[in-house]
Motif scaffolding. Structure first.
Motif, PDB file in Angstrom:
ATOM      1  N   ARG A  29      61.999  55.596  59.661  1.00  0.00           N
ATOM      2  CA  ARG A  29      60.849  54.887  59.081  1.00  0.00           C
ATOM      3  C   ARG A  29      59.599  55.144  59.922  1.00  0.00           C
ATOM      4  O   ARG A  29      59.086  54.264  60.601  1.00  0.00           O
ATOM      5  CB  ARG A  29      61.168  53.394  59.018  1.00  0.00           C
ATOM      6  N   PRO A  30      59.078  56.371  59.909  1.00  0.00           N
ATOM      7  CA  PRO A  30      57.868  56.666  60.688  1.00  0.00           C
ATOM      8  C   PRO A  30      56.621  56.111  59.998  1.00  0.00           C
ATOM      9  O   PRO A  30      56.496  56.166  58.778  1.00  0.00           O
ATOM     10  CB  PRO A  30      57.840  58.196  60.722  1.00  0.00           C
ATOM     11  N   GLN A  31      55.717  55.565  60.776  1.00  0.00           N
ATOM     12  CA  GLN A  31      54.475  55.022  60.228  1.00  0.00           C
ATOM     13  C   GLN A  31      53.387  56.086  60.283  1.00  0.00           C
ATOM     14  O   GLN A  31      53.011  56.542  61.356  1.00  0.00           O
ATOM     15  CB  GLN A  31      54.046  53.792  61.023  1.00  0.00           C
ATOM     16  N   HIS A  32      52.886  56.473  59.116  1.00  0.00           N
ATOM     17  CA  HIS A  32      51.737  57.374  59.041  1.00  0.00           C
ATOM     18  C   HIS A  32      51.130  57.247  57.652  1.00  0.00           C
ATOM     19  O   HIS A  32      51.756  56.708  56.738  1.00  0.00           O
ATOM     20  CB  HIS A  32      52.139  58.822  59.338  1.00  0.00           C
ATOM     21  N   ASN A  33      49.915  57.732  57.501  1.00  0.00           N
ATOM     22  CA  ASN A  33      49.177  57.557  56.248  1.00  0.00           C
ATOM     23  C   ASN A  33      49.008  58.862  55.475  1.00  0.00           C
ATOM     24  O   ASN A  33      48.094  58.973  54.654  1.00  0.00           O
ATOM     25  CB  ASN A  33      47.803  56.944  56.528  1.00  0.00           C
TER      26      ASN A  33
END
Length: 284
Positions: A29-33
């Motif tokens: 679950r990597p956080q990036h936009n």
């Protein structure tokens, strides 16, 4: 988590996903936009090693307007692009955590936005799981009464909780803290699940290995969390940053104690014990 352009959709993610798979985890679950090529490359590396890729933008997507929900088109366009890109992948391969920790979105803004995003995605992709966090907070369990369900059958509702962590010479259990405090604190989540007949997700918890040596009592705490996860059939993501594997001086890697505790728990045979044997190993 990953926020920088040089941190997502790059060759180093290949090795990163390989290492994650070695811990026997089945989701990242990597956080990036990012919604374009970087997201595709990231998902390719996850799927290469049998890992679910959970796309997970933070609430600054779209700038100030995205942050406060005032320009929903930024979110809609983001998910239209992702849904088109991933709609043909297997069910296990991809999931969408729609908005990470929507601390600056009030329920009257957030709930209609989530409903619209769900509808927009489902017009393109009817299959992959959606995760909807509580709003008006950093994913706080106390905000479940303000969260509206979307009626989508493939949506899981989520919260975050880092309150149960040991520091210094803390012990678990103790006269003050034990599993009963977890049940008490998470009562809004239990109520929401039972009232709405939905599945829940403990989307972030842990960080037990931070700061050097791990307190062995954290292993007992982790197994108490597992006990609740199994009892209520919750999905979960343990959040270590990138610290599950520790490098040795010779460049090799060793699992930290948390990874060992996960392995030990799964080998006890309790995990998914309420499912028939043929249902327990859904992800190959």
């Amino acid at each position: 988590w990953v926020f920088m352009p040089w941190d997502a959709g790059v060759p180093g993610n290949d090795r990163e996903c390989e290492v994650i798979a070695q811990t026997r985890a089945n989701t990242y679950r990597p956080q990036h936009n990012f919604a374009g090529e970087k997201a595709r490359i990231f998902a390719d590396y996850c799927n290469k090693y049998g890992i679910n890729y959970m796309n997970n933008p933070d609430n600054n997507l779209g700038g100030k307007g995205g942050k406060h929900g005032e320009t929903p088109e930024a979110w809609v366009n983001h998910y239209r692009q992702l849904a088109r890109m991933f709609r043909d992948r297997p069910e296990y391969a991809v999931a969408f955590d729609l908005i990470n920790e929507a601390a600056n979105m009030k329920p009257e803004i957030y709930n209609p936005l989530i409903k619209r995003l769900t509808n927009e995605i489902r017009e393109i992709d009817p299959l992959h799981l959606l995760y909807v966090e509580t709003c008006n907070s950093w994913g706080a369990v106390e905000q479940f009464p303000t969260l509206a369900v979307t009626s989508d059958p493939h949506t899981v509702y989520s919260f975050h909780d880092y309150n149960f962590r040991l520091r210094g010479n803390d012990r678990w259990p103790s006269l003050k803290w034990d599993i009963r405090q977890m049940y008490k604190r998470w009562m809004p989540a239990f109520d929401f699940q039972l009232k709405n007949h939905v599945r829940l997700h403990l989307g972030e918890f842990g960080g037990y290995e931070k700061g050097g040596e791990l307190n062995p009592c954290a292993i007992t705490m982790l197994h108490d969390v597992f006990r609740i996860l199994d009892q209520f059939n919750w999905h979960f993501n343990y959040y270590p940053g990138r610290g599950i594997m520790w490098p040795r001086a010779d460049g090799s890697l060793r699992p930290n104690t948390v990874a060992w505790a996960f392995k030990r728990y799964f080998e006890l045979g309790y995990f998914n014990m309420y499912f028939a044997p043929e249902e327990r190993n859904i992800i190959k």
